[in-house]
Scaffold this motif. Structure first.
Motif, mmCIF file in Angstrom:
data_model
loop_
_atom_site.group_PDB
_atom_site.id
_atom_site.type_symbol
_atom_site.label_atom_id
_atom_site.label_comp_id
_atom_site.label_asym_id
_atom_site.label_seq_id
_atom_site.Cartn_x
_atom_site.Cartn_y
_atom_site.Cartn_z
ATOM 1 N N LEU A 84 0.823 -1.209 0.000
ATOM 2 C CA LEU A 84 0.000 0.000 0.000
ATOM 3 C C LEU A 84 0.855 1.256 0.000
ATOM 4 O O LEU A 84 0.408 2.326 -0.432
ATOM 5 C CB LEU A 84 -0.935 -0.007 1.219
ATOM 6 C CG LEU A 84 -1.930 -1.167 1.296
ATOM 7 C CD1 LEU A 84 -2.699 -1.111 2.617
ATOM 8 C CD2 LEU A 84 -2.898 -1.126 0.122
ATOM 9 N N ARG A 85 2.097 1.142 0.483
ATOM 10 C CA ARG A 85 3.034 2.268 0.510
ATOM 11 C C ARG A 85 4.171 2.084 -0.490
ATOM 12 O O ARG A 85 5.195 2.763 -0.405
ATOM 13 C CB ARG A 85 3.598 2.448 1.931
ATOM 14 C CG ARG A 85 2.556 2.845 2.962
ATOM 15 C CD ARG A 85 3.164 2.885 4.361
ATOM 16 N NE ARG A 85 2.173 3.267 5.356
ATOM 17 C CZ ARG A 85 2.069 4.472 5.890
ATOM 18 N NH1 ARG A 85 2.895 5.432 5.523
ATOM 19 N NH2 ARG A 85 1.155 4.740 6.807
ATOM 20 N N SER A 86 3.988 1.138 -1.413
ATOM 21 C CA SER A 86 5.010 0.839 -2.431
ATOM 22 C C SER A 86 6.345 0.461 -1.793
ATOM 23 O O SER A 86 7.412 0.865 -2.242
ATOM 24 C CB SER A 86 5.205 2.035 -3.377
ATOM 25 O OG SER A 86 4.002 2.334 -4.043
ATOM 26 N N VAL A 87 6.264 -0.333 -0.725
ATOM 27 C CA VAL A 87 7.458 -0.779 -0.007
ATOM 28 C C VAL A 87 7.666 -2.270 -0.272
ATOM 29 O O VAL A 87 6.723 -3.058 -0.201
ATOM 30 C CB VAL A 87 7.324 -0.525 1.508
ATOM 31 C CG1 VAL A 87 8.534 -1.085 2.258
ATOM 32 C CG2 VAL A 87 7.183 0.966 1.785
ATOM 33 N N LEU A 88 8.892 -2.661 -0.550
ATOM 34 C CA LEU A 88 9.239 -4.047 -0.800
ATOM 35 C C LEU A 88 9.880 -4.650 0.441
ATOM 36 O O LEU A 88 10.775 -4.050 1.037
ATOM 37 C CB LEU A 88 10.210 -4.150 -1.981
ATOM 38 C CG LEU A 88 10.768 -5.545 -2.290
ATOM 39 C CD1 LEU A 88 9.649 -6.463 -2.780
ATOM 40 C CD2 LEU A 88 11.888 -5.463 -3.325
ATOM 41 N N LYS A 121 5.053 1.862 8.855
ATOM 42 C CA LYS A 121 4.183 2.944 9.315
ATOM 43 C C LYS A 121 4.867 4.302 9.322
ATOM 44 O O LYS A 121 4.228 5.330 9.057
ATOM 45 C CB LYS A 121 3.656 2.635 10.720
ATOM 46 C CG LYS A 121 2.661 1.493 10.781
ATOM 47 C CD LYS A 121 2.198 1.273 12.210
ATOM 48 C CE LYS A 121 1.136 0.187 12.302
ATOM 49 N NZ LYS A 121 0.723 -0.056 13.715
ATOM 50 N N HIS A 122 6.163 4.336 9.643
ATOM 51 C CA HIS A 122 6.809 5.619 9.932
ATOM 52 C C HIS A 122 7.973 5.999 9.021
ATOM 53 O O HIS A 122 8.347 7.180 8.982
ATOM 54 C CB HIS A 122 7.306 5.623 11.379
ATOM 55 C CG HIS A 122 6.235 5.343 12.385
ATOM 56 N ND1 HIS A 122 5.166 6.197 12.597
ATOM 57 C CD2 HIS A 122 6.042 4.278 13.222
ATOM 58 C CE1 HIS A 122 4.378 5.681 13.525
ATOM 59 N NE2 HIS A 122 4.881 4.530 13.918
ATOM 60 N N ALA A 123 8.571 5.033 8.311
ATOM 61 C CA ALA A 123 9.788 5.347 7.555
ATOM 62 C C ALA A 123 9.526 5.819 6.137
ATOM 63 O O ALA A 123 10.424 6.355 5.494
ATOM 64 C CB ALA A 123 10.712 4.122 7.521
ATOM 65 N N PHE A 124 8.301 5.614 5.654
ATOM 66 C CA PHE A 124 8.024 5.940 4.257
ATOM 67 C C PHE A 124 6.805 6.861 4.167
ATOM 68 O O PHE A 124 5.757 6.579 4.735
ATOM 69 C CB PHE A 124 7.768 4.661 3.458
ATOM 70 C CG PHE A 124 8.879 3.651 3.580
ATOM 71 C CD1 PHE A 124 10.006 3.743 2.789
ATOM 72 C CD2 PHE A 124 8.798 2.626 4.499
ATOM 73 C CE1 PHE A 124 11.039 2.822 2.908
ATOM 74 C CE2 PHE A 124 9.811 1.698 4.632
ATOM 75 C CZ PHE A 124 10.937 1.794 3.838
ATOM 76 N N GLU A 125 6.958 7.944 3.438
ATOM 77 C CA GLU A 125 5.844 8.876 3.270
ATOM 78 C C GLU A 125 5.434 8.944 1.795
ATOM 79 O O GLU A 125 4.634 8.148 1.332
ATOM 80 C CB GLU A 125 6.243 10.253 3.808
ATOM 81 C CG GLU A 125 6.350 10.301 5.325
ATOM 82 C CD GLU A 125 6.627 11.699 5.844
ATOM 83 O OE1 GLU A 125 6.945 12.584 5.027
ATOM 84 O OE2 GLU A 125 6.540 11.900 7.064
#
Length: 201
Positions: A84-88, A121-125
């Motif tokens: 959902l945050r485009s994080v792998l 939750k906190h490292a990616f905006e």
């Protein structure tokens, strides 16, 4: 001995089913709550219990390391949220990491889940990124590292170590006779060190 193994697998299977039922009940209750904070708390509790269920199931695997199996399942579940945050979510497991005693698998998986969830939750905006979980041997220990390439820590974090998530990680690692190292200055790599082959205290 074979009969004992069958009974043990059946017991693990039933415990896993019971835990999944608890997860379903908590998730259902969360959908009925209007309070955002309360709903988030129930969802977090449901996810932690789901990790317990996956770790229990993994310890019944006979063909591969329970830790490797459980961490793969944890990372797959985390990926569903991270997308959902485009994080792998990346998992790397080195040779010789299959000697971790079964009682240590659950607290390690829960600790990794806490650290990775906190990063999601906190490292990616605005932009995506990558969370890397690395498992490797170091002398007689197994080392689990959780790192991300997201935003740098604020000045007061994570060195104070007073957050609920970090406090839980510290207690989980301590419960299995391990050590928890927070990132040194300029780094974002959390490190969990547990003795290989040692049973939980």
């Amino acid at each position: 001995m074979q009969a004992f193994g069958i009974v043990l697998r059946e017991t693990v299977h039933r415990c896993t089913n019971d835990l999944q039922l608890v997860v379903s009940l908590l998730s259902l209750q969360a959908t009925r709550l209007k309070d955002r904070e309360g709903r988030a708390a129930l969802e977090d509790a449901a996810e932690r219990i789901a990790i317990l269920a996956r770790a229990r199931a993994a310890t019944s695997e006979e063909e591969q390391s329970a830790l490797a199996t459980a961490l793969r399942q944890v990372c797959e579940a985390l990926q569903a949220h991270a997308e959902l945050r485009s994080v792998l979510i990346s998992l790397e497991i080195g040779d010789g990491c299959d000697e971790v005693a079964s009682p240590l698998v659950t607290p390690i998986c829960l600790a990794v889940n806490e650290l990775a969830t906190n990063a999601i939750k906190h490292a990616f905006e605005a932009k995506g990124g990558k969370i890397t979980v690395v498992v490797r041997r170091r002398d007689d220990d197994v080392v689990v590292q959780v790192d991300d390439d997201g935003l740098p820590f604020l000045d007061a974090a994570p060195s104070d170590g007073h957050g609920l998530g970090l406090g839980l990680v510290r207690r989980l690692v301590s419960s299995c006779g391990g050590k928890f190292h927070q990132p040194p200055s300029g780094s974002k790599t959390f490190e969990i060190v547990v003795p290989s082959g040692q049973s939980a205290s």
